[in-house]
Design a protein around this motif. Sequence first.
Motif, PDB file in Angstrom:
ATOM      1  N   ASP A  82      54.983 -23.182  13.767  1.00 14.00           N
ATOM      2  CA  ASP A  82      53.665 -23.949  13.823  1.00 14.00           C
ATOM      3  C   ASP A  82      53.911 -25.473  14.218  1.00 14.00           C
ATOM      4  O   ASP A  82      53.035 -25.938  14.933  1.00 14.00           O
ATOM      5  CB  ASP A  82      52.835 -23.848  12.206  1.00 14.00           C
ATOM      6  N   VAL A 114      44.074 -13.802  25.973  1.00 12.27           N
ATOM      7  CA  VAL A 114      42.520 -14.452  25.888  1.00 12.27           C
ATOM      8  C   VAL A 114      41.589 -13.524  26.454  1.00 12.27           C
ATOM      9  O   VAL A 114      40.523 -13.500  26.606  1.00 12.27           O
ATOM     10  CB  VAL A 114      42.557 -16.071  26.591  1.00 12.27           C
ATOM     11  N   GLU A 145      51.404 -16.609  20.293  1.00  8.97           N
ATOM     12  CA  GLU A 145      50.167 -17.066  19.697  1.00  8.97           C
ATOM     13  C   GLU A 145      49.900 -18.540  19.461  1.00  8.97           C
ATOM     14  O   GLU A 145      48.693 -18.872  20.002  1.00  8.97           O
ATOM     15  CB  GLU A 145      49.786 -16.095  18.597  1.00  8.97           C
ATOM     16  N   ARG A 146      50.709 -19.115  18.924  1.00  5.18           N
ATOM     17  CA  ARG A 146      50.609 -20.541  18.452  1.00  5.18           C
ATOM     18  C   ARG A 146      50.427 -21.414  19.952  1.00  5.18           C
ATOM     19  O   ARG A 146      49.719 -21.982  19.933  1.00  5.18           O
ATOM     20  CB  ARG A 146      51.690 -21.301  17.823  1.00  5.18           C
ATOM     21  N   TYR A 170      39.331 -19.816  32.422  1.00  4.07           N
ATOM     22  CA  TYR A 170      39.116 -20.627  30.840  1.00  4.07           C
ATOM     23  C   TYR A 170      38.613 -21.972  31.020  1.00  4.07           C
ATOM     24  O   TYR A 170      37.657 -22.436  30.412  1.00  4.07           O
ATOM     25  CB  TYR A 170      40.215 -20.205  29.917  1.00  4.07           C
ATOM     26  N   TYR A 228      54.331 -14.451  17.379  1.00  2.00           N
ATOM     27  CA  TYR A 228      53.752 -15.455  16.511  1.00  2.00           C
ATOM     28  C   TYR A 228      53.721 -16.843  17.179  1.00  2.00           C
ATOM     29  O   TYR A 228      52.934 -17.589  17.297  1.00  2.00           O
ATOM     30  CB  TYR A 228      54.223 -15.617  15.342  1.00  2.00           C
ATOM     31  N   GLU A 230      47.068 -20.815  21.506  1.00  2.64           N
ATOM     32  CA  GLU A 230      46.118 -21.430  20.945  1.00  2.64           C
ATOM     33  C   GLU A 230      45.917 -22.816  21.353  1.00  2.64           C
ATOM     34  O   GLU A 230      44.867 -23.435  21.537  1.00  2.64           O
ATOM     35  CB  GLU A 230      46.105 -21.377  19.266  1.00  2.64           C
ATOM     36  N   ARG A 231      47.133 -23.520  21.306  1.00  4.73           N
ATOM     37  CA  ARG A 231      47.214 -24.964  21.552  1.00  4.73           C
ATOM     38  C   ARG A 231      46.754 -25.168  23.133  1.00  4.73           C
ATOM     39  O   ARG A 231      46.124 -26.056  23.413  1.00  4.73           O
ATOM     40  CB  ARG A 231      48.486 -25.797  21.216  1.00  4.73           C
ATOM     41  N   GLN A 288      44.759 -23.416  24.646  1.00  2.69           N
ATOM     42  CA  GLN A 288      43.240 -23.501  24.804  1.00  2.69           C
ATOM     43  C   GLN A 288      42.657 -24.622  24.329  1.00  2.69           C
ATOM     44  O   GLN A 288      41.657 -25.058  24.955  1.00  2.69           O
ATOM     45  CB  GLN A 288      42.878 -22.192  23.620  1.00  2.69           C
ATOM     46  N   ASP A 289      43.145 -25.133  23.379  1.00  3.44           N
ATOM     47  CA  ASP A 289      42.510 -26.615  22.838  1.00  3.44           C
ATOM     48  C   ASP A 289      42.519 -27.525  23.945  1.00  3.44           C
ATOM     49  O   ASP A 289      41.706 -28.222  24.025  1.00  3.44           O
ATOM     50  CB  ASP A 289      43.310 -27.105  21.631  1.00  3.44           C
TER      51      ASP A 289
END
Length: 143
Positions: free
Chosen positions: A26, A107, A67-68, A114, A64, A71-72, A74-75
Amino acid sequence: MTAHRAHPPVPEDLLVGLRRARDRIDRDYAQPLDLDDLAAVAGLSKYHFLRCFARTYGLTPHAYLTERRVERAQDLLRATNLTVTEICRLVGYESLGSFSSRFRQLVGSSPSQYQARWALTGAPRVPGCFVLMHGLSDRAIPE
């Protein structure tokens, strides 16, 4: 027909090490992380770590980590005007093709699609130079 045997739960004394490894992912997702390093953080052999991590979190350490990173990404795609290539590097990918492929798998659209979809909302976007200058990104873009 043979019955499927459920795996026994991971022993409680191993959970602290597994959490430590997950926290490392993380925190340092943008850095190169390999199975040996993560297993060492957990205090386990790499294959035992792999099995225990997957049983505990439902994903392999690599899945995992992916995915992290996505996700970042995407932010950053939603909130900044950085390019897809810049974001790819900031979240730890060396290859734009690999990044785009993983992003689409998780996604359902390309990073560019996106980003364009979020740009249409008219939400204010943080200039990329500000993100990079003030340390709001997790990793500097390599020269």
